[in-house]
Design a protein around this motif. Structure first.
Motif, mmCIF file in Angstrom:
data_model
loop_
_atom_site.group_PDB
_atom_site.id
_atom_site.type_symbol
_atom_site.label_atom_id
_atom_site.label_comp_id
_atom_site.label_asym_id
_atom_site.label_seq_id
_atom_site.Cartn_x
_atom_site.Cartn_y
_atom_site.Cartn_z
ATOM 1 N N LEU A 50 0.692 -1.089 0.107
ATOM 2 C CA LEU A 50 0.062 -0.004 0.083
ATOM 3 C C LEU A 50 0.835 1.212 -0.026
ATOM 4 C CD1 LEU A 50 -2.934 -0.827 2.493
ATOM 5 C CD2 LEU A 50 -2.708 -1.187 -0.031
ATOM 6 N N GLY A 53 -2.115 4.265 1.370
ATOM 7 C CA GLY A 53 -3.567 3.491 1.282
ATOM 8 C C GLY A 53 -3.860 2.946 0.030
ATOM 9 N N SER A 55 -3.428 0.374 -3.324
ATOM 10 C CA SER A 55 -2.422 -0.734 -3.457
ATOM 11 C C SER A 55 -1.680 -0.453 -4.638
ATOM 12 C CB SER A 55 -3.216 -2.074 -3.445
ATOM 13 O OG SER A 55 -4.216 -2.178 -4.267
ATOM 14 N N HIS A 84 -4.041 -8.398 11.624
ATOM 15 C CA HIS A 84 -5.222 -7.570 10.820
ATOM 16 C C HIS A 84 -6.216 -8.261 10.467
ATOM 17 C CE1 HIS A 84 -6.939 -5.217 7.589
ATOM 18 N NE2 HIS A 84 -6.245 -4.277 7.918
ATOM 19 N N VAL A 110 -6.759 -5.445 1.457
ATOM 20 C CA VAL A 110 -7.092 -4.262 2.426
ATOM 21 C C VAL A 110 -7.266 -3.287 1.490
ATOM 22 C CG1 VAL A 110 -5.851 -2.690 3.949
ATOM 23 C CG2 VAL A 110 -5.736 -5.564 4.094
ATOM 24 N N GLY A 111 -6.703 -2.859 0.354
ATOM 25 C CA GLY A 111 -6.683 -1.660 -0.255
ATOM 26 C C GLY A 111 -8.327 -1.743 -1.012
ATOM 27 N N LEU A 113 -10.860 -3.075 0.121
ATOM 28 C CA LEU A 113 -12.086 -2.809 1.284
ATOM 29 C C LEU A 113 -11.803 -1.412 1.804
ATOM 30 C CD1 LEU A 113 -11.616 -6.299 3.232
ATOM 31 C CD2 LEU A 113 -13.348 -5.542 1.710
ATOM 32 N N ALA A 114 -10.659 -0.970 1.685
ATOM 33 C CA ALA A 114 -10.694 0.711 2.342
ATOM 34 C C ALA A 114 -11.391 1.387 1.145
ATOM 35 C CB ALA A 114 -9.166 0.969 2.282
ATOM 36 N N GLU A 115 -11.216 0.996 -0.221
ATOM 37 C CA GLU A 115 -12.097 1.763 -1.277
ATOM 38 C C GLU A 115 -13.568 1.339 -1.223
ATOM 39 O OE1 GLU A 115 -10.861 1.204 -5.432
ATOM 40 O OE2 GLU A 115 -8.911 2.252 -4.707
ATOM 41 N N ASN A 116 -13.773 0.083 -0.881
ATOM 42 C CA ASN A 116 -15.477 -0.277 -1.134
ATOM 43 C C ASN A 116 -15.413 -1.487 0.069
ATOM 44 O OD1 ASN A 116 -17.788 -1.597 -1.681
ATOM 45 N ND2 ASN A 116 -17.038 -2.278 -3.693
ATOM 46 N N PRO A 117 -16.009 -0.691 1.111
ATOM 47 C CA PRO A 117 -16.085 -1.640 2.310
ATOM 48 C C PRO A 117 -17.201 -2.621 2.313
ATOM 49 C CG PRO A 117 -16.278 0.594 3.131
ATOM 50 C CD PRO A 117 -16.381 0.615 1.507
ATOM 51 N N ALA A 152 -15.953 -6.557 9.452
ATOM 52 C CA ALA A 152 -15.788 -5.057 9.635
ATOM 53 C C ALA A 152 -17.286 -4.395 9.685
ATOM 54 C CB ALA A 152 -15.006 -4.792 8.615
#
Ligand code: FES
Ligand code: FES
Length: 173
Positions: A50, A53, A55, A84, A110-111, A113-117, A152
């Protein structure tokens, strides 16, 4: 030339060749070996990290291009001895076999899910299509990402949630 950046929360200042790729900087200068080199064609994603934040394939980024930015590798994901949540989901859902692709796959997830939870299964498959795995058939990897999203979001449907439909048959990502 001198480059200053943050790697897994640690401020660094290193003298590097202008042509040094970020993946080689991480492995050889920082001694962080989780980001793997699995190809020379920018196609495998084993080198994913990342960068602020997002990827990126660290084999396509020059170290100097990361100057002033935050780099996160798989070594920096766990906190306080706890995996994590995405790492934990990969373990729970058996989202790995040999583990070679896993650091990059987890960071890509991870990247994502940060963009699209709240991704659908199809969005997970599309989001990870730049990361190749020769072992798992992808099915458990996708289940792991969906399970991490559910955990999450507090929905708790895990891998048996309603988003696992016909294309959960193990077809490639
Ligand atoms: S090493 Fe294969 S995409 Fe970077
Ligand atoms: S677990 Fe072996 S390459 Fe993905």
């Amino acid at each position: 030339m001198r480059v200053e950046l943050t790697v897994n929360g640690q401020q660094r200042s290193d003298e590097v060749e202008p042509r040094l790729l970020l993946v080689h900087y991480l492995r050889e200068v920082c001694d962080l070996r989780a980001a793997n080199v699995g190809c020379d064609t920018t196609s495998c994603g084993a080198c994913t990290v990342l960068l602020d934040g997002a990827s990126v394939k660290s084999c396509t980024v020059l170290t100097v291009q990361a100057a002033g930015q935050q780099v996160l590798t798989a070594e920096g994901l766990a906190t306080g001895g706890e995996l994590h949540p995405v790492q934990a989901a990969f373990r729970r859902e058996h989202g790995l076999q040999c583990g070679f692709c896993t650091p990059g796959m987890v960071l890509a997830a991870v990247g994502l899910l940060a963009e699209n939870p709240h991704p659908t299964e199809r969005q997970v498959r599309e989001g990870l299509e730049g990361n190749l795995c020769r072992c798992t058939g992808y099915h458990n990897i996708v289940r792991a990402v969906l399970a991490a999203a559910d955990a999450a979001n507090g929905t708790g449907t895990g891998s048996t949630g309603s988003r696992t439909g016909p294309d959960a048959s193990g077809a490639g990502v």
